[in-house]
Design a protein around this motif. Structure first.
Motif, mmCIF file in Angstrom:
data_model
loop_
_atom_site.group_PDB
_atom_site.id
_atom_site.type_symbol
_atom_site.label_atom_id
_atom_site.label_comp_id
_atom_site.label_asym_id
_atom_site.label_seq_id
_atom_site.Cartn_x
_atom_site.Cartn_y
_atom_site.Cartn_z
ATOM 1 N N ALA A 174 0.824 -1.205 0.000
ATOM 2 C CA ALA A 174 0.000 0.000 0.000
ATOM 3 C C ALA A 174 0.860 1.257 0.000
ATOM 4 C CB ALA A 174 -0.931 -0.008 1.208
ATOM 5 N N ALA A 175 1.914 1.247 0.796
ATOM 6 C CA ALA A 175 2.812 2.409 0.851
ATOM 7 C C ALA A 175 3.475 2.643 -0.494
ATOM 8 C CB ALA A 175 3.865 2.200 1.934
ATOM 9 N N GLY A 176 3.910 1.569 -1.130
ATOM 10 C CA GLY A 176 4.596 1.692 -2.413
ATOM 11 C C GLY A 176 3.736 2.324 -3.488
ATOM 12 N N LYS A 177 2.434 2.103 -3.430
ATOM 13 C CA LYS A 177 1.530 2.679 -4.427
ATOM 14 C C LYS A 177 1.457 4.194 -4.320
ATOM 15 C CE LYS A 177 -1.130 -1.582 -4.677
ATOM 16 N NZ LYS A 177 -2.347 -2.326 -4.237
ATOM 17 N N LEU A 178 1.872 4.727 -3.167
ATOM 18 C CA LEU A 178 1.912 6.183 -2.972
ATOM 19 C C LEU A 178 3.339 6.707 -2.977
ATOM 20 C CD1 LEU A 178 -0.745 6.552 -0.117
ATOM 21 C CD2 LEU A 178 -1.080 6.908 -2.572
ATOM 22 N N HIS A 179 4.277 5.845 -3.364
ATOM 23 C CA HIS A 179 5.708 6.199 -3.415
ATOM 24 C C HIS A 179 6.236 6.574 -2.028
ATOM 25 C CE1 HIS A 179 5.210 6.077 -7.743
ATOM 26 N NE2 HIS A 179 4.226 6.953 -7.650
ATOM 27 N N LEU A 180 5.731 5.869 -1.008
ATOM 28 C CA LEU A 180 6.194 6.077 0.358
ATOM 29 C C LEU A 180 7.147 4.956 0.737
ATOM 30 C CD1 LEU A 180 2.786 6.922 2.091
ATOM 31 C CD2 LEU A 180 4.454 8.528 1.125
ATOM 32 N N ALA A 181 8.253 5.304 1.362
ATOM 33 C CA ALA A 181 9.191 4.298 1.846
ATOM 34 C C ALA A 181 8.569 3.561 3.027
ATOM 35 C CB ALA A 181 10.496 4.960 2.271
ATOM 36 N N SER A 182 8.960 2.304 3.214
ATOM 37 C CA SER A 182 8.393 1.529 4.313
ATOM 38 C C SER A 182 9.466 0.791 5.084
ATOM 39 C CB SER A 182 7.343 0.539 3.792
ATOM 40 O OG SER A 182 7.890 -0.346 2.840
ATOM 41 N N VAL A 183 9.248 0.720 6.397
ATOM 42 C CA VAL A 183 10.072 -0.052 7.315
ATOM 43 C C VAL A 183 9.223 -1.210 7.826
ATOM 44 C CG1 VAL A 183 11.210 -0.058 9.570
ATOM 45 C CG2 VAL A 183 11.512 1.881 8.018
ATOM 46 N N GLY A 184 9.753 -2.421 7.779
ATOM 47 C CA GLY A 184 9.024 -3.583 8.250
ATOM 48 C C GLY A 184 9.466 -3.991 9.641
ATOM 49 N N ALA A 192 10.666 -12.218 6.902
ATOM 50 C CA ALA A 192 11.500 -11.124 6.418
ATOM 51 C C ALA A 192 11.533 -11.096 4.893
ATOM 52 C CB ALA A 192 12.916 -11.273 6.971
ATOM 53 N N GLU A 193 11.611 -12.268 4.275
ATOM 54 C CA GLU A 193 11.661 -12.337 2.819
ATOM 55 C C GLU A 193 10.407 -11.737 2.191
ATOM 56 O OE1 GLU A 193 11.809 -15.744 -0.723
ATOM 57 O OE2 GLU A 193 12.010 -16.322 1.381
ATOM 58 N N ASP A 194 9.235 -12.012 2.782
ATOM 59 C CA ASP A 194 7.988 -11.475 2.244
ATOM 60 C C ASP A 194 7.911 -9.960 2.404
ATOM 61 O OD1 ASP A 194 7.220 -14.040 1.564
ATOM 62 O OD2 ASP A 194 6.057 -14.345 3.397
ATOM 63 N N LEU A 195 8.425 -9.461 3.508
ATOM 64 C CA LEU A 195 8.419 -8.011 3.723
ATOM 65 C C LEU A 195 9.351 -7.310 2.744
ATOM 66 C CD1 LEU A 195 8.455 -7.955 7.629
ATOM 67 C CD2 LEU A 195 6.531 -7.404 6.140
ATOM 68 N N ARG A 196 10.512 -7.893 2.534
ATOM 69 C CA ARG A 196 11.450 -7.297 1.568
ATOM 70 C C ARG A 196 10.867 -7.313 0.161
ATOM 71 N NH1 ARG A 196 15.538 -10.559 4.123
ATOM 72 N NH2 ARG A 196 16.873 -9.347 5.510
ATOM 73 N N THR A 197 10.276 -8.436 -0.234
ATOM 74 C CA THR A 197 9.707 -8.560 -1.575
ATOM 75 C C THR A 197 8.600 -7.538 -1.798
ATOM 76 O OG1 THR A 197 10.225 -10.925 -1.645
ATOM 77 C CG2 THR A 197 8.526 -10.132 -3.161
ATOM 78 N N ALA A 198 7.836 -7.250 -0.750
ATOM 79 C CA ALA A 198 6.744 -6.283 -0.858
ATOM 80 C C ALA A 198 7.242 -4.849 -0.927
ATOM 81 C CB ALA A 198 5.790 -6.440 0.323
ATOM 82 N N GLY A 199 8.515 -4.625 -0.557
ATOM 83 C CA GLY A 199 9.075 -3.293 -0.728
ATOM 84 C C GLY A 199 9.661 -2.646 0.504
ATOM 85 N N CYS A 200 9.739 -3.367 1.627
ATOM 86 C CA CYS A 200 10.315 -2.768 2.831
ATOM 87 C C CYS A 200 11.786 -2.439 2.600
ATOM 88 C CB CYS A 200 10.177 -3.707 4.026
ATOM 89 S SG CYS A 200 8.492 -3.830 4.648
ATOM 90 N N ARG A 201 12.157 -1.232 2.910
ATOM 91 C CA ARG A 201 13.530 -0.774 2.707
ATOM 92 C C ARG A 201 14.436 -1.212 3.851
ATOM 93 N NH1 ARG A 201 15.125 5.544 1.446
ATOM 94 N NH2 ARG A 201 17.337 5.388 1.844
#
Length: 237
Positions: A174-184, A192-201
């Protein structure tokens, strides 16, 4: 520099993912569908509008979707909400963020009355600028509506100054769709792998680790590389 922090709540600030999953699982059984706990848990982080279609077809949802959602809500509040607790040091994290001039918003797929209880459990009333919940938007995560509403309430800041903190891949998507960085955060139990794949920086263990990093280097927070302890936590999941 990060000036605005948007926090998911369930699984991020509050230890409630298993309780939500079990409430859904038992509700599904009541409506004729026995779903393994792990499968249900993998969908926690979505609101009911996005979760229910994973397990029921359109015709079923037309017939009893609303009743199922209401049954789950009542069951959760009655049997599971009294059991949930805040993760350690959430209040201190919010206090330090405010001390350093960051603006904070809560963006949750929970209903408003549940969110109010979570704020009480965390002891953070008065420590954030605004909050949004599933009742205020058309679609829940992984759609960006909740984060978009939070951005509006924050005064529509530059996305480059905003970071989203969440425990599920749906937060990051959801964050990525608004070009927002995300921390998991790993305390919600997602891989961890799923969070990284989804875009967590960046990945961290929990709110307490975010607080530690903030206290060590306020300017770098939360973009410094994951600590050795966090890496061990990731590998164990």
């Amino acid at each position: 520099m990060v000036e605005n922090v948007i926090f998911d709540v369930d699984g991020t600030l509050i230890d409630s993912v298993d309780e939500h999953a079990e409430a859904w699982r038992r509700s599904f059984i009541e409506f004729g569908r026995d779903i393994p706990f792990a499968h249900v848990r993998s969908q926690i982080g979505k609101g009911s509008d996005q979760l229910l279609p994973v397990f029921f077809n359109d015709e079923e949802l037309e017939r009893f979707g609303k009743d199922l959602d209401e049954y789950r809500s009542a069951l959760f509040k009655r049997e599971f909400l009294p059991k949930v607790r805040a993760f350690p040091r959430v209040k201190e994290l919010f206090q330090q963020l405010r001390k350093r001039g960051r603006k904070i918003a809560l963006a949750s797929s929970a209903k408003d009355d549940e969110l109010k209880r979570y704020v009480e459990l965390c002891g953070i009333d008065g420590l954030f600028e605004t909050k949004t919940n599933k009742d205020e938007v058309d679609k829940s995560k992984p759609h960006p509506d909740i984060f978009e509403a939070a951005m509006t309430k924050l005064g529509k800041p530059d996305p480059a100054t905003v970071v989203v903190v969440g425990d599920t891949p749906y937060d990051a998507l959801a964050a990525g769709k608004l070009h927002l960085a995300s921390v998991g955060v790993l305390c919600g139990g997602f891989r961890a792998e799923d969070l990284r794949t989804a875009g967590c920086r960046t990945l961290v263990k929990d709110p307490a680790e975010l607080l530690r990093r903030l206290e060590e280097d306020p300017e770098a927070w939360p973009w410094d590389a994951a600590s050795r302890d966090t890496s061990k936590d990731e590998e164990s999941r």
